[in-house]
Design an enzyme around this catalytic site. Structure first.
Site, PDB file in Angstrom:
ATOM      1  N   ARG A   1     -36.076  51.200   6.409  1.00  0.00           N
ATOM      2  CA  ARG A   1     -36.092  51.434   7.860  1.00  0.00           C
ATOM      3  C   ARG A   1     -36.907  50.351   8.569  1.00  0.00           C
ATOM      4  O   ARG A   1     -36.503  49.828   9.609  1.00  0.00           O
ATOM      5  CB  ARG A   1     -36.701  52.801   8.171  1.00  0.00           C
ATOM      6  CG  ARG A   1     -35.831  53.996   7.829  1.00  0.00           C
ATOM      7  CD  ARG A   1     -36.564  55.294   8.153  1.00  0.00           C
ATOM      8  NE  ARG A   1     -35.754  56.468   7.851  1.00  0.00           N
ATOM      9  CZ  ARG A   1     -36.172  57.720   8.008  1.00  0.00           C
ATOM     10  NH1 ARG A   1     -37.411  57.954   8.443  1.00  0.00           N
ATOM     11  NH2 ARG A   1     -35.360  58.727   7.722  1.00  0.00           N
TER      12      ARG A   1
ATOM     13  N   GLU B   1     -42.574  28.264  14.626  1.00  0.00           N
ATOM     14  CA  GLU B   1     -43.055  26.874  14.620  1.00  0.00           C
ATOM     15  C   GLU B   1     -44.330  26.676  15.446  1.00  0.00           C
ATOM     16  O   GLU B   1     -45.293  26.079  14.944  1.00  0.00           O
ATOM     17  CB  GLU B   1     -41.961  25.923  15.104  1.00  0.00           C
ATOM     18  CG  GLU B   1     -40.736  25.876  14.195  1.00  0.00           C
ATOM     19  CD  GLU B   1     -39.644  26.827  14.624  1.00  0.00           C
ATOM     20  OE1 GLU B   1     -38.462  26.487  14.474  1.00  0.00           O
ATOM     21  OE2 GLU B   1     -39.980  27.924  15.133  1.00  0.00           O
TER      22      GLU B   1
ATOM     23  N   THR C   1     -26.151  65.346  11.583  1.00  0.00           N
ATOM     24  CA  THR C   1     -27.414  65.152  10.869  1.00  0.00           C
ATOM     25  C   THR C   1     -28.595  65.436  11.778  1.00  0.00           C
ATOM     26  O   THR C   1     -29.578  66.057  11.373  1.00  0.00           O
ATOM     27  CB  THR C   1     -27.490  63.715  10.324  1.00  0.00           C
ATOM     28  OG1 THR C   1     -26.446  63.515   9.379  1.00  0.00           O
ATOM     29  CG2 THR C   1     -28.831  63.443   9.667  1.00  0.00           C
TER      30      THR C   1
END
Length: 357
Positions: free
Chosen positions: A178, A46, A190
Site C-alpha cells: 500500500r 537532482e 468490500t
C-alpha cells in the site's frame, strides 16, 4: 546507478503525478551528494543531491534514475541546475517520456558540454517508473491487483467471515505494498462488508495513499471508518452518473472527493474509471478487490500485475470466490500472466505475476 534507483524507490507512492527519482553525485570515487524526489513531487532529486554536494559537484558525475527535466514548471529545469553546478557527466538509464522533456534534458546537457551516458540499468528503471510511463502513454495508472485467498481460491466463507485467511507476515507485506502505491482501491461490496480503513499501519508511514471506493450508487455507510476519516486521509469515491444527489452532497460534506464515471452493463466502466484516475494524477493503484471490481479490471485487460497470497486453509465451494464471473467458455480465452516471483511469508505463499508484453 543501483543506489540512485534505490533512492528513487523511497518516493514511490508519495510523488504523484511526478515520477519518483533518485540522484547520486560521485567525485573521485566518493559519494558527495544524494537525493530523491520529495513527497508531493518537489523538490526533485537532482537539486537535493546538488545541495548536499555543494562545491564538490563541480567536475563530478551525477547518476540519475530518469532523464533530468528540461521544462519550467513550479521549479526550474533540473538539467539547468546540473549545468550550473558544473556537473561533468550525467548517467541515466532511460529517457523521460513526458512530452515536455522527451530527450530535451539530454540535449540541453550535451549542448552545455556535459557528457551523457544512457541505458545503464534501463530495465530496472523502466520497471520502477512503469506507472509514470503508463500514465503518460495511455492516460491511466498502473494497476496491481492483490488477492489473499484460501488454498482453494476463496476470500471469505459463505457468511462473509474473512479475518484472517492469511497470517500477520502477509498482512504486514500488504501494508508495505500500500505504501508503495499512490492509491488503494476497493469495490463497494468490500467497503460495506469490511468497513476497511485502507491505510498503511505499523510501518511508521506518515503520508498515506489515497483511498478509493468504486461504488456505482454510492450506497456506502455514512458512519463507517472511511466517512469518519475522509477529512484526515483522502477518500475518493468513483460513482455512476445516476448516483443519488443527496448521497453525493453528504459525502462531499464529509470531505470526500466525488469522481463521476460512465457505466456499462450495470457497472462502472473500468476503462473510464482508470482514465479518470489518470486525469487526477495517479500513476499507481493497488486494488484489493472485491470480486466484481477485480473481475471487471481483468476482463478489460487493465491489470498489470497480480499479487497472490495463498494460505493453507480450505473453505470449500460455498465460500466466496476471489473473482466474480468472467464469462469464459474456453480455456484459450482465459487471461494469462507470467510468474515473476514466489516466496514464503510465514505460513503463507506469495506469488507475483506480470501481464505479458
Amino acid at each position: 546507478m543501483a543506489l540512485a534507483l534505490s533512492l528513487g524507490r523511497r518516493g514511490q507512492g508519495q510523488t504523484w503525478p511526478n515520477p519518483a527519482v533518485g540522484c547520486v553525485i560521485v567525485k573521485q570515487g566518493r559519494i558527495v551528494g544524494r537525493g530523491w524526489t520529495a513527497p508531493g513531487g518537489r523538490p526533485h532529486a537532482e537539486p537535493q543531491a546538488l545541495a548536499r554536494a555543494g562545491s564538490a559537484a563541480r567536475g563530478a558525475t551525477a547518476y540519475v534514475s530518469l532523464e533530468p527535466c528540461a521544462h519550467h514548471g513550479r521549479t526550474p529545469p533540473c538539467a539547468d541546475a546540473l549545468i550550473a553546478a558544473g556537473i561533468a557527466r550525467v548517467v541515466a538509464p532511460v529517457q523521460d517520456s513526458d512530452p515536455r522533456v522527451e530527450g530535451r534534458g539530454f540535449a540541453r546537457l550535451r549542448a552545455a558540454g556535459v557528457e551523457v551516458t544512457k541505458g545503464v540499468m534501463a530495465a530496472e528503471a523502466a520497471r520502477d517508473l512503469a506507472g509514470f510511463f503508463l500514465r503518460i502513454r495511455q492516460g491511466r495508472p498502473r494497476i496491481t491487483l492483490k488477492l489473499a485467498t484460501s488454498f482453494d481460491g476463496r476470500i471469505a466463507t459463505a457468511t462473509g467471515d474473512s479475518q484472517w485467511i492469511t497470517g500477520p507476515l502477509a498482512r504486514r507485506y500488504v501494508h508495505a505494498l500500500r505504501a508503495r502505491h499512490d492509491a488503494v482501491m476497493v469495490g463497494a461490496g468490500t467497503a460495506r462488508a469490511d468497513d476497511p480503513s485502507l491505510t498503511v499501519r505499523g510501518l511508521g508511514i506518515t503520508r498515506q495513499p489515497v483511498r478509493i471506493v468504486v461504488s456505482r450508487r454510492l450506497d456506502l455507510p455514512l458512519t463507517g471508518i472511511l466517512a469518519r476519516t475522509a477529512r484526515d486521509t483522502p477518500v475518493w469515491l468513483c460513482h455512476g452518473p445516476n448516483a443519488d444527489p443527496r448521497l453525493i452532497e453528504a459525502w462531499d460534506g464529509l470531505g470526500a472527493r466525488l469522481i463521476p464515471c460512465d457505466v456499462q452493463a450495470g457497472q462502472i466502466d473500468p476503462t473510464a474509471l482508470l482514465q479518470a484516475l489518470g486525469e487526477a494524477g495517479l500513476t499507481s493503484v493497488f486494488c484489493e478487490g472485491g470480486g466484481a471490481l477485480a473481475a471487471s479490471l481483468i476482463a478489460a485487460g487493465l491489470v498489470d500485475e497480480l499479487i497472490g497470497m495463498t494460505a493453507g486453509v480450505l473453505i470449500g465451494a460455498e465460500g466466496r470466490p476471489g473473482l466474480a464471473a468472467l464469462g469464459i467458455a474456453k480455456l484459450v480465452q482465459a487471461p494469462r500472466f507470467e510468474l515473476c516471483e514466489t516466496r514464503r511469508l510465514g505460513p503463507d505463499v506469495l506469488h507475483r505475476w506480470q501481464k505479458p508484453d
